[in-house]
Each structure stands twice: as structure tokens, then as C-alpha cells.
Design a protein around this motif. Structure first.
Motif, PDB file in Angstrom:
ATOM      1  N   VAL A  98       4.718 -15.358  -6.242  1.00 45.91           N
ATOM      2  CA  VAL A  98       4.282 -16.584  -6.917  1.00 45.91           C
ATOM      3  C   VAL A  98       5.441 -17.553  -7.066  1.00 45.91           C
ATOM      4  N   LEU A  99       6.591 -17.041  -7.476  1.00 42.82           N
ATOM      5  CA  LEU A  99       7.763 -17.899  -7.660  1.00 42.82           C
ATOM      6  C   LEU A  99       8.190 -18.520  -6.338  1.00 42.82           C
ATOM      7  N   GLY A 100       8.123 -17.726  -5.285  1.00 48.32           N
ATOM      8  CA  GLY A 100       8.467 -18.262  -3.971  1.00 48.32           C
ATOM      9  C   GLY A 100       7.518 -19.358  -3.525  1.00 48.32           C
ATOM     10  N   LEU A 101       6.217 -19.165  -3.785  1.00 47.98           N
ATOM     11  CA  LEU A 101       5.229 -20.186  -3.427  1.00 47.98           C
ATOM     12  C   LEU A 101       5.437 -21.467  -4.227  1.00 47.98           C
ATOM     13  N   VAL A 102       5.779 -21.331  -5.508  1.00 47.62           N
ATOM     14  CA  VAL A 102       6.016 -22.508  -6.347  1.00 47.62           C
ATOM     15  C   VAL A 102       7.198 -23.312  -5.824  1.00 47.62           C
ATOM     16  N   PHE A 103       8.309 -22.634  -5.566  1.00 44.87           N
ATOM     17  CA  PHE A 103       9.494 -23.331  -5.064  1.00 44.87           C
ATOM     18  C   PHE A 103       9.242 -23.942  -3.688  1.00 44.87           C
ATOM     19  N   THR A 104       8.496 -23.222  -2.854  1.00 41.70           N
ATOM     20  CA  THR A 104       8.168 -23.756  -1.532  1.00 41.70           C
ATOM     21  C   THR A 104       7.321 -25.012  -1.650  1.00 41.70           C
ATOM     22  N   GLY A 105       6.334 -24.975  -2.569  1.00 43.83           N
ATOM     23  CA  GLY A 105       5.499 -26.153  -2.776  1.00 43.83           C
ATOM     24  C   GLY A 105       6.294 -27.350  -3.277  1.00 43.83           C
ATOM     25  N   ILE A 106       7.249 -27.102  -4.179  1.00 44.17           N
ATOM     26  CA  ILE A 106       8.087 -28.192  -4.689  1.00 44.17           C
ATOM     27  C   ILE A 106       8.919 -28.802  -3.577  1.00 44.17           C
ATOM     28  N   MET A 107       9.498 -27.956  -2.725  1.00 37.46           N
ATOM     29  CA  MET A 107      10.348 -28.465  -1.649  1.00 37.46           C
ATOM     30  C   MET A 107       9.542 -29.180  -0.566  1.00 37.46           C
ATOM     31  N   LEU A 108       8.295 -28.740  -0.352  1.00 37.38           N
ATOM     32  CA  LEU A 108       7.480 -29.345   0.704  1.00 37.38           C
ATOM     33  C   LEU A 108       6.675 -30.549   0.227  1.00 37.38           C
ATOM     34  N   PHE A 109       6.642 -30.778  -1.101  1.00 38.20           N
ATOM     35  CA  PHE A 109       5.859 -31.903  -1.605  1.00 38.20           C
ATOM     36  C   PHE A 109       6.310 -33.249  -1.035  1.00 38.20           C
ATOM     37  N   PRO A 110       7.627 -33.545  -0.929  1.00 33.93           N
ATOM     38  CA  PRO A 110       8.019 -34.821  -0.297  1.00 33.93           C
ATOM     39  C   PRO A 110       7.507 -34.966   1.127  1.00 33.93           C
ATOM     40  N   VAL A 111       7.414 -33.850   1.850  1.00 28.43           N
ATOM     41  CA  VAL A 111       6.880 -33.909   3.221  1.00 28.43           C
ATOM     42  C   VAL A 111       5.398 -34.275   3.179  1.00 28.43           C
ATOM     43  N   TYR A 112       4.671 -33.640   2.261  1.00 26.52           N
ATOM     44  CA  TYR A 112       3.251 -33.974   2.134  1.00 26.52           C
ATOM     45  C   TYR A 112       3.063 -35.436   1.732  1.00 26.52           C
ATOM     46  N   TRP A 113       3.894 -35.914   0.786  1.00 33.90           N
ATOM     47  CA  TRP A 113       3.742 -37.286   0.316  1.00 33.90           C
ATOM     48  C   TRP A 113       4.067 -38.281   1.429  1.00 33.90           C
ATOM     49  N   MET A 114       5.032 -37.945   2.272  1.00 31.86           N
ATOM     50  CA  MET A 114       5.344 -38.781   3.421  1.00 31.86           C
ATOM     51  C   MET A 114       4.122 -38.887   4.334  1.00 31.86           C
ATOM     52  N   PHE A 115       3.467 -37.753   4.593  1.00 34.23           N
ATOM     53  CA  PHE A 115       2.284 -37.750   5.440  1.00 34.23           C
ATOM     54  C   PHE A 115       1.135 -38.490   4.771  1.00 34.23           C
ATOM     55  N   ASN A 116       0.992 -38.325   3.461  1.00 35.81           N
ATOM     56  CA  ASN A 116      -0.070 -38.999   2.723  1.00 35.81           C
ATOM     57  C   ASN A 116       0.086 -40.516   2.782  1.00 35.81           C
ATOM     58  N   VAL A 117       1.299 -40.999   2.525  1.00 37.05           N
ATOM     59  CA  VAL A 117       1.541 -42.451   2.545  1.00 37.05           C
ATOM     60  C   VAL A 117       1.367 -43.010   3.953  1.00 37.05           C
ATOM     61  N   SER A 118       1.697 -42.217   4.979  1.00 39.01           N
ATOM     62  CA  SER A 118       1.564 -42.714   6.358  1.00 39.01           C
ATOM     63  C   SER A 118       0.114 -42.992   6.718  1.00 39.01           C
ATOM     64  N   LEU A 119      -0.830 -42.355   6.012  1.00 33.10           N
ATOM     65  CA  LEU A 119      -2.257 -42.560   6.277  1.00 33.10           C
ATOM     66  C   LEU A 119      -2.926 -43.468   5.259  1.00 33.10           C
TER      67      LEU A 119
END
Length: 272
Positions: A11-32
Motif C-alpha cells: 500500500v505504501l509503495g502504491l501511494v508513493f508511486t501515485g504521488i510521483m506519477l500524478f504530475p505525469v497524469y496531470w500533464m496528460f490531462n491538460v494536454s487533452l
């Protein structure tokens, strides 16, 4: 207890992974996201009405810059390997006089801030007429990658079985022939690792590009993105779309070379 501990680690690994990948998701979200929805409050967490106008703009205007970045990245890789591999071989296996001092100097060189290096390059390039040239950027980016490459090659080659080198000498191979025919084929993982890091450094470079090639006819993608930023208008969907497109080559290379990089980075850390 063991199962519960493993569950919490997951769970802790998934949380940290989600935090680190959120800027990538937001970049993709804004691009659309449509331009009219970019300043919505609260912001749209999902592109409910996606648009590809940002990608159309990026592909229409940024392909030359992507080609320039690819040229700079690949040329940096070639130059880095051509310099770092023989240097690492000389330090590790040829009993180079002053090799330890040179290795220490390479470690120190990696600590110099890129801004300081860019200022030094600017003063030199003005005299050599290398400003606003692709060749100047390739040379500057190589100076960042070469120290890392030399140290990695040195660490790996120092752990090579001496019997292989002795057998090559018995067969009549000189130092250069031994390097080409024996050492380099064995150093495949290290070469891939050095090449990948050199390419990523050159691909993501902004400081050298903005300092040494701001007015050049061929500019890399990191500098070309700035064309979308103005005093009154900023094309955020085009910026993020360009960032997504520019991230694809680096992502593909990292995925394909992952196992080689893992082996190359740890090479030479353990000796028999």
C-alpha cells in the motif's frame, strides 16, 4: 504478521508511486483539455470533453525541434562512448599514471552546477564562434555525460577476469586490439547504460540550450516549447501535448533498456 507487513509495504509503495506519477497524469490531462476549460475552478480532474488540438499543434510545429533533439542526443551518445570507453579502459587496465587523480577529478567535475558550466562554455564559444550551433550543444552535453561514462566503465572493467586479457596478449593482441575485440564486447551492459544516460541528459537539457543556442536556426524541443509561452497568452494544452510527445522516446528507451541498465549500474560493484 509477515503478511500484514507485506500488505502495508504494498500500500505504501502504491501511494508513493501515485504521488510521483500524478504530475505525469496531470500533464496528460491538460494536454487533452480545451482552452476554455484550462482556468476552470475547481479544475477538471478528467478531460470530460477531450480535444486533440494541442497534439495537432505540437505535431505541426514541433517536429523539426524533435528531430534536432534526436540528432543532438544520438551524437552525444556517440561522442560520449568514443571518449569514455577508451578512458575507462586506460584507467582500469593499463595502469595509467595518475589514474586515481583523474578519477577523483571526474567525480569533482560532476559536482559543478550546469549553470556555471554554461557560463564557461559561453565565454569559450564566443571566441570559437560555436554559439547557436548544434555542434556546440553536442560538445557541451558530452562534457556532462563523459565523466559518468568514464567512472562506470572504469568500475566495470576493473572487475574483468585478468585471464581474458592475458589470453589476448598470448594470442598476440596489443592493447588496442584487446580493447576492441575483448573488452568492449564484454562491456555491452555498461555501454548501453552510458549511452542511455547520455541520451537522456542531452534530450532533457535546457540550460545549455537556452544559454548557447537561443538564436540558432536549429533548436531542441526543450527550447522550442518556450514558443508557446507569451506575455498575454500561454498555450498550455499545446505545451503539455509537446511534453507528452517528447516523453515518448525517453520512456520507450527506458523500458527497452531497463534490464541492461540494472546490470550496467551494478557492474564492478562486486569482485571475485
Amino acid at each position: 504478521m509477515t503478511t500484514r507487513r507485506a500488505w502495508w509495504k504494498t500500500v505504501l509503495g502504491l501511494v508513493f508511486t501515485g504521488i510521483m506519477l500524478f504530475p505525469v497524469y496531470w500533464m496528460f490531462n491538460v494536454s487533452l483539455t480545451q482552452t476554455s476549460d484550462l482556468r476552470a475552478s475547481p479544475p477538471h480532474w478528467f478531460p470530460w470533453a477531450p480535444t486533440f488540438e494541442g497534439y495537432a499543434t505540437a505535431l505541426d510545429q514541433q517536429l523539426p525541434a524533435l528531430g534536432t533533439s534526436l540528432l543532438i542526443g544520438l551524437s552525444t551518445v556517440v561522442l560520449t562512448v568514443l571518449i569514455a570507453a577508451p578512458a575507462g579502459y586506460a584507467i582500469a587496465l593499463l595502469n595509467l599514471r595518475g589514474g586515481k587523480v583523474l578519477s577523483f577529478g571526474l567525480i569533482v567535475a560532476q559536482m559543478i552546477p550546469a549553470v556555471v558550466m554554461a557560463m564557461g562554455f559561453y565565454a569559450i564559444y564566443v571566441r570559437l564562434d560555436l554559439l547557436n550551433t548544434v555542434g556546440g550543444l553536442i560538445l557541451a552535453n558530452s562534457t556532462v555525460a563523459v565523466p559518468f561514462g568514464v567512472l562506470l566503465y572504469t568500475a566495470f572493467m576493473s572487475g574483468m577476469p585478468k585471464e581474458l586479457l592475458q589470453a589476448a596478449r598470448v594470442d598476440g593482441a596489443g592493447a588496442w586490439r584487446t580493447f576492441i575485440s575483448v573488452v568492449m564486447p564484454i562491456s555491452r551492459n555498461s555501454t548501453i547504460t552510458v549511452a542511455l544516460f547520455a541520451f537522456l541528459w542531452a534530450w532533457a537539457d535546457f540550460i545549455f540550450a537556452s544559454t548557447l543556442n537561443r538564436s540558432g536556426g536549429m533548436i531542441p524541443i526543450t527550447l522550442s516549447i518556450y514558443q508557446y509561452i507569451g506575455n498575454n497568452t500561454t498555450q498550455w494544452n499545446a505545451i503539455m501535448a509537446t511534453a507528452v510527445v517528447a516523453s515518448i522516446p525517453a520512456t520507450v528507451l527506458l523500458v527497452l533498456a531497463q534490464r541492461y541498465v540494472a546490470a550496467g549500474v551494478t557492474a564492478g560493484s562486486v569482485k571475485d
